[in-house]
Design an enzyme around this catalytic site. Structure first.
Site, PDB file in Angstrom:
ATOM      1  N   THR A  76      27.647  63.318  11.999  1.00  0.00           N
ATOM      2  CA  THR A  76      29.033  63.586  12.417  1.00  0.00           C
ATOM      3  C   THR A  76      29.417  62.792  13.671  1.00  0.00           C
ATOM      4  O   THR A  76      30.556  62.843  14.120  1.00  0.00           O
ATOM      5  CB  THR A  76      29.247  65.086  12.695  1.00  0.00           C
ATOM      6  OG1 THR A  76      28.263  65.505  13.672  1.00  0.00           O
ATOM      7  CG2 THR A  76      29.089  65.920  11.437  1.00  0.00           C
ATOM      8  N   LEU A 118      19.556  59.994  14.562  1.00  0.00           N
ATOM      9  CA  LEU A 118      20.617  59.652  15.515  1.00  0.00           C
ATOM     10  C   LEU A 118      21.076  60.859  16.326  1.00  0.00           C
ATOM     11  O   LEU A 118      21.820  60.696  17.296  1.00  0.00           O
ATOM     12  CB  LEU A 118      21.841  59.080  14.767  1.00  0.00           C
ATOM     13  CG  LEU A 118      21.594  57.949  13.767  1.00  0.00           C
ATOM     14  CD1 LEU A 118      22.921  57.419  13.238  1.00  0.00           C
ATOM     15  CD2 LEU A 118      20.812  56.814  14.413  1.00  0.00           C
ATOM     16  N   SER A 141      17.448  53.874  23.490  1.00  0.00           N
ATOM     17  CA  SER A 141      18.640  53.492  24.274  1.00  0.00           C
ATOM     18  C   SER A 141      18.305  52.571  25.442  1.00  0.00           C
ATOM     19  O   SER A 141      17.248  52.691  26.077  1.00  0.00           O
ATOM     20  CB  SER A 141      19.279  54.774  24.820  1.00  0.00           C
ATOM     21  OG  SER A 141      20.207  54.470  25.824  1.00  0.00           O
ATOM     22  N   GLU A 145      19.474  52.975  28.191  1.00  0.00           N
ATOM     23  CA  GLU A 145      19.340  53.853  29.362  1.00  0.00           C
ATOM     24  C   GLU A 145      17.882  54.002  29.777  1.00  0.00           C
ATOM     25  O   GLU A 145      17.586  54.406  30.897  1.00  0.00           O
ATOM     26  CB  GLU A 145      19.936  55.231  29.063  1.00  0.00           C
ATOM     27  CG  GLU A 145      21.442  55.315  29.224  1.00  0.00           C
ATOM     28  CD  GLU A 145      21.901  55.156  30.678  1.00  0.00           C
ATOM     29  OE1 GLU A 145      21.421  55.911  31.531  1.00  0.00           O
ATOM     30  OE2 GLU A 145      22.733  54.274  30.942  1.00  0.00           O
ATOM     31  N   TYR A 182      18.724  62.279  30.469  1.00  0.00           N
ATOM     32  CA  TYR A 182      18.940  61.663  29.153  1.00  0.00           C
ATOM     33  C   TYR A 182      17.991  60.467  28.966  1.00  0.00           C
ATOM     34  O   TYR A 182      17.293  60.357  27.957  1.00  0.00           O
ATOM     35  CB  TYR A 182      20.404  61.203  29.026  1.00  0.00           C
ATOM     36  CG  TYR A 182      20.657  60.342  27.806  1.00  0.00           C
ATOM     37  CD1 TYR A 182      20.868  60.912  26.563  1.00  0.00           C
ATOM     38  CD2 TYR A 182      20.668  58.938  27.898  1.00  0.00           C
ATOM     39  CE1 TYR A 182      21.085  60.120  25.431  1.00  0.00           C
ATOM     40  CE2 TYR A 182      20.889  58.144  26.785  1.00  0.00           C
ATOM     41  CZ  TYR A 182      21.102  58.743  25.549  1.00  0.00           C
ATOM     42  OH  TYR A 182      21.303  57.954  24.445  1.00  0.00           O
TER      43      TYR A 182
HETATM   44  P1  NAP Z   1      27.427  60.934  19.382  1.00  0.00           P
HETATM   45  O1  NAP Z   1      28.720  60.407  18.887  1.00  0.00           O
HETATM   46  O2  NAP Z   1      27.386  61.758  20.617  1.00  0.00           O
HETATM   47  O3  NAP Z   1      26.758  61.771  18.173  1.00  0.00           O
HETATM   48  C1  NAP Z   1      25.654  62.613  18.386  1.00  0.00           C
HETATM   49  C2  NAP Z   1      25.350  63.356  17.084  1.00  0.00           C
HETATM   50  O4  NAP Z   1      24.225  64.222  17.303  1.00  0.00           O
HETATM   51  C3  NAP Z   1      26.490  64.255  16.594  1.00  0.00           C
HETATM   52  O5  NAP Z   1      26.519  64.204  15.190  1.00  0.00           O
HETATM   53  C4  NAP Z   1      26.039  65.637  17.042  1.00  0.00           C
HETATM   54  O6  NAP Z   1      26.564  66.692  16.276  1.00  0.00           O
HETATM   55  C5  NAP Z   1      24.542  65.516  16.816  1.00  0.00           C
HETATM   56  N1  NAP Z   1      23.761  66.513  17.524  1.00  0.00           N
HETATM   57  C6  NAP Z   1      23.770  66.796  18.852  1.00  0.00           C
HETATM   58  N2  NAP Z   1      22.875  67.760  19.135  1.00  0.00           N
HETATM   59  C7  NAP Z   1      22.283  68.101  17.965  1.00  0.00           C
HETATM   60  C8  NAP Z   1      21.290  69.039  17.591  1.00  0.00           C
HETATM   61  N3  NAP Z   1      20.703  69.843  18.503  1.00  0.00           N
HETATM   62  N4  NAP Z   1      20.922  69.141  16.298  1.00  0.00           N
HETATM   63  C9  NAP Z   1      21.509  68.340  15.356  1.00  0.00           C
HETATM   64  N5  NAP Z   1      22.467  67.451  15.640  1.00  0.00           N
HETATM   65  C10 NAP Z   1      22.851  67.328  16.925  1.00  0.00           C
HETATM   66  O7  NAP Z   1      26.379  59.740  19.605  1.00  0.00           O
HETATM   67  P2  NAP Z   1      26.442  58.220  19.062  1.00  0.00           P
HETATM   68  O8  NAP Z   1      27.173  57.399  20.044  1.00  0.00           O
HETATM   69  O9  NAP Z   1      26.824  58.226  17.647  1.00  0.00           O
HETATM   70  O10 NAP Z   1      24.897  57.806  19.218  1.00  0.00           O
HETATM   71  C11 NAP Z   1      23.968  58.029  18.169  1.00  0.00           C
HETATM   72  C12 NAP Z   1      22.558  58.048  18.751  1.00  0.00           C
HETATM   73  O11 NAP Z   1      22.277  56.811  19.387  1.00  0.00           O
HETATM   74  C13 NAP Z   1      22.316  59.107  19.815  1.00  0.00           C
HETATM   75  O12 NAP Z   1      20.975  59.512  19.713  1.00  0.00           O
HETATM   76  C14 NAP Z   1      22.510  58.357  21.118  1.00  0.00           C
HETATM   77  O13 NAP Z   1      21.794  58.986  22.164  1.00  0.00           O
HETATM   78  C15 NAP Z   1      21.937  57.010  20.752  1.00  0.00           C
HETATM   79  N6  NAP Z   1      22.488  55.861  21.463  1.00  0.00           N
HETATM   80  C16 NAP Z   1      23.825  55.668  21.531  1.00  0.00           C
HETATM   81  C17 NAP Z   1      24.316  54.540  22.157  1.00  0.00           C
HETATM   82  C18 NAP Z   1      25.804  54.274  22.216  1.00  0.00           C
HETATM   83  O14 NAP Z   1      26.203  53.424  23.029  1.00  0.00           O
HETATM   84  N7  NAP Z   1      26.623  54.894  21.387  1.00  0.00           N
HETATM   85  C19 NAP Z   1      23.428  53.604  22.705  1.00  0.00           C
HETATM   86  C20 NAP Z   1      22.060  53.824  22.586  1.00  0.00           C
HETATM   87  C21 NAP Z   1      21.583  54.936  21.946  1.00  0.00           C
HETATM   88  P3  NAP Z   1      28.026  67.358  16.604  1.00  0.00           P
HETATM   89  O15 NAP Z   1      29.043  66.442  15.968  1.00  0.00           O
HETATM   90  O16 NAP Z   1      27.914  68.677  15.966  1.00  0.00           O
HETATM   91  O17 NAP Z   1      28.140  67.403  18.105  1.00  0.00           O
HETATM   92  O1  F7E Z   2      29.457  55.481  31.156  1.00  0.00           O
HETATM   93  C1  F7E Z   2      30.954  54.878  34.454  1.00  0.00           C
HETATM   94  C2  F7E Z   2      29.629  55.612  34.411  1.00  0.00           C
HETATM   95  O2  F7E Z   2      29.393  57.589  29.851  1.00  0.00           O
HETATM   96  C3  F7E Z   2      29.465  54.074  31.370  1.00  0.00           C
HETATM   97  C4  F7E Z   2      25.839  56.603  25.943  1.00  0.00           C
HETATM   98  O3  F7E Z   2      26.232  56.229  24.645  1.00  0.00           O
HETATM   99  O4  F7E Z   2      25.430  54.328  26.560  1.00  0.00           O
HETATM  100  C5  F7E Z   2      26.169  55.483  26.904  1.00  0.00           C
HETATM  101  O5  F7E Z   2      25.848  55.910  28.223  1.00  0.00           O
HETATM  102  C6  F7E Z   2      29.663  53.776  32.851  1.00  0.00           C
HETATM  103  C7  F7E Z   2      28.726  54.564  33.770  1.00  0.00           C
HETATM  104  O6  F7E Z   2      28.169  55.531  29.010  1.00  0.00           O
HETATM  105  C8  F7E Z   2      33.611  57.338  34.243  1.00  0.00           C
HETATM  106  O7  F7E Z   2      29.227  56.031  35.706  1.00  0.00           O
HETATM  107  C9  F7E Z   2      33.109  55.640  35.488  1.00  0.00           C
HETATM  108  O8  F7E Z   2      28.232  53.705  34.761  1.00  0.00           O
HETATM  109  O9  F7E Z   2      30.594  55.580  28.897  1.00  0.00           O
HETATM  110  P1  F7E Z   2      29.473  56.118  29.678  1.00  0.00           P
HETATM  111  P2  F7E Z   2      26.659  55.412  29.506  1.00  0.00           P
HETATM  112  O10 F7E Z   2      26.344  56.340  30.602  1.00  0.00           O
HETATM  113  O11 F7E Z   2      26.384  53.966  29.757  1.00  0.00           O
HETATM  114  C10 F7E Z   2      23.997  54.483  26.576  1.00  0.00           C
HETATM  115  C11 F7E Z   2      23.386  53.176  26.169  1.00  0.00           C
HETATM  116  C12 F7E Z   2      23.545  55.649  25.790  1.00  0.00           C
HETATM  117  O12 F7E Z   2      22.474  55.647  25.220  1.00  0.00           O
HETATM  118  C13 F7E Z   2      24.348  56.905  25.924  1.00  0.00           C
HETATM  119  O13 F7E Z   2      24.096  57.774  24.813  1.00  0.00           O
HETATM  120  O14 F7E Z   2      30.997  54.175  33.210  1.00  0.00           O
HETATM  121  N1  F7E Z   2      32.130  55.744  34.554  1.00  0.00           N
HETATM  122  N2  F7E Z   2      34.009  56.600  35.322  1.00  0.00           N
HETATM  123  C14 F7E Z   2      32.416  56.798  33.756  1.00  0.00           C
HETATM  124  N3  F7E Z   2      31.772  57.283  32.684  1.00  0.00           N
HETATM  125  C15 F7E Z   2      32.331  58.353  32.052  1.00  0.00           C
HETATM  126  N4  F7E Z   2      31.734  58.869  30.965  1.00  0.00           N
HETATM  127  N5  F7E Z   2      33.503  58.928  32.505  1.00  0.00           N
HETATM  128  C16 F7E Z   2      34.179  58.460  33.596  1.00  0.00           C
HETATM  129  O15 F7E Z   2      35.215  59.001  33.976  1.00  0.00           O
END
Ligand code: NAP
Ligand code: F7E
Length: 342
Positions: free
Chosen positions: A10, A85, A130, A132, A153
């Site tokens: 989702t 995911l 990630s 991160e 995280y």
């Molecule tokens: P997202 O939009 O936040 O989606 C997270 C998904 O995990 C949602 O479907 C959520 O369900 C589900 N979930 C959360 N807690 C759960 C639990 N306890 N049991 C089962 N399902 C659960 O994240 P995304 O951006 O698609 O990212 C996908 C994955 O890649 C994540 O693991 C994230 O940490 C990782 N990642 C993301 C990025 C990025 O930039 N997007 C980069 C690197 C790694 P609900 O819809 O019910 O909340």
């Molecule tokens: O923040 C700054 C904040 O929350 C990006 C996740 O998908 O990518 C994501 O993590 C930057 C940070 O993403 C706001 O401090 C400023 O420096 O969009 P973000 P993230 O923390 O990089 C990694 C790769 C993952 O794996 C994670 O799942 O933006 N920032 N002002 C802010 N960030 C947020 N959220 N909100 C603000 O108002």
């Protein structure tokens, strides 16, 4: 017909991955959490009534905190590929809910790996690792860069990375880590900075609001397009041997640059609308993430084509369109020709 199970279906990535796998002829199973309201908006367009003969998408209730349920699902579905995911994926929130984040984003992964092992099935396993995890290690970061996580995280993802590698070595499992740098899209959650900015730019342009509150604008991120990144995930599981890969664009820009691009797309100056709120700062920040994805390019033939600035424009356009869909014709509030030409 190949079968895949996606946890987190989702979410942003889950929805693009489900789309991709269905287009490749897979039968797709998704784990969803029971909620008091519908949480399947991102995959509604893919859903076909399971009673129909041509249904290939099936959803199952479950949670990464419930190991027994995961074992029973895997034993029943017998997927050829598992994409893990699901996670509490918000870095700032992980400081507020560190224990929950550890349980879902960290221990949840070993519950999935154990479920595969205990079900005794042959399956390929993708772990959503990630950038991160690199945290304070300076860019450019690649598969050999030292992990130095800066949040609960990031630390939970490091745990998941290592247990995935361990199950590969200990049990000969085809288990891989995709180390993905930030990737975004019009389906990005509204509290991540890119979507928060593009949604605000569209709504301010439309006169629906006038300001947006943000934290640190100096952070550098390597933002790519989620729809391209799920193709990379799939390619990792089609490789001959299991390995770990970075996916990134190779270009970093600041939050400030992203603001510039998004607001100028609608002819606004962000300085007139952005306010500072320290609530959005993190106790420890990750200053700069810029990935080197040359291994994925060489071994998987994967390369990102959309960079952070193009992404900002694409997302603003989508947010403008969404306002139109909500009933307010957006061509009333934006001069169509001027921003399309830009
Ligand atoms: P997202 O939009 O936040 O989606 C997270 C998904 O995990 C949602 O479907 C959520 O369900 C589900 N979930 C959360 N807690 C759960 C639990 N306890 N049991 C089962 N399902 C659960 O994240 P995304 O951006 O698609 O990212 C996908 C994955 O890649 C994540 O693991 C994230 O940490 C990782 N990642 C993301 C990025 C990025 O930039 N997007 C980069 C690197 C790694 P609900 O819809 O019910 O909340
Ligand atoms: O923040 C700054 C904040 O929350 C990006 C996740 O998908 O990518 C994501 O993590 C930057 C940070 O993403 C706001 O401090 C400023 O420096 O969009 P973000 P993230 O923390 O990089 C990694 C790769 C993952 O794996 C994670 O799942 O933006 N920032 N002002 C802010 N960030 C947020 N959220 N909100 C603000 O108002």
């Amino acid at each position: 017909m190949k079968k895949a199970l996606i946890t987190g279906i989702t979410g942003q990535d889950g929805s693009y991955l489900a789309e991709l796998l269905l287009s490749k002829g897979y039968e797709v199973h998704g784990l969803i959490r029971r909620a008091s309201t519908f949480n399947t908006q991102r995959i509604e367009h893919l859903y076909v009534d399971p009673h129909d003969d041509d249904a290939r998408l099936f959803l199952h209730y479950g949670d990464l905190s419930d190991g027994a349920r995961l074992v029973s699902l895997l034993s029943r579905i017998h997927p050829d590929e598992v994409y893990n995911l699901a996670a509490q994926s918000h870095v700032r929130v992980s400081f507020d809910e560190p224990e929950h984040t550890g349980d879902t984003t960290g221990v949840g992964s070993i519950r999935m790996l154990e479920a595969v092992r205990l079900a005794g099935i042959e399956t390929r396993f993708y772990q959503a690792s990630s950038s991160e995890m690199f945290g304070a290690s300076p860019p450019p970061q690649n598969e050999d860069t030292l992990f130095y996580p800066r949040s609960p995280y990031g630390a939970a993802k490091v745990y998941s990375y290592w247990v995935t590698k361990n199950y590969r070595e200990a049990y000969g499992m085809f288990a891989v880590n995709g180390i993905l740098f930030n990737h975004e899209s019009p389906r990005r959650g509204e509290t991540f900075v890119t979507r928060k900015i593009t949604r605000a730019a569209a709504r301010i342009k439309a006169g629906l609001e006038n300001e947006v509150w943000l934290g640190n604008l100096d952070a550098i991120r390597d933002w790519g397009y989620a729809a391209e990144y799920v193709e990379g995930m799939w390619r990792m599981l089609q490789a001959e041997t299991p390995d770990d890969y970075v996916l990134a664009t190779g270009t970093g820009i600041t939050v400030r640059d992203f603001l510039d691009e998004a607001f100028s797309r609608v002819g606004l100056d962000w300085h007139d609308h952005v306010r500072f709120d320290p609530r959005y700062l993190r106790p420890t920040e990750v200053d700069a993430l810029i990935g080197d994805a040359s291994k994925a390019e060489q071994k998987l033939g994967w390369k990102a084509t959309v960079d952070g600035r193009a992404l900002a424009r694409l997302m603003v356009d989508a947010d403008l369109e969404a306002i139109g869909y909500e009933g307010k014709p957006w061509h009333d509030v934006v001069d169509l020709r001027s921003w399309r030409a830009a």
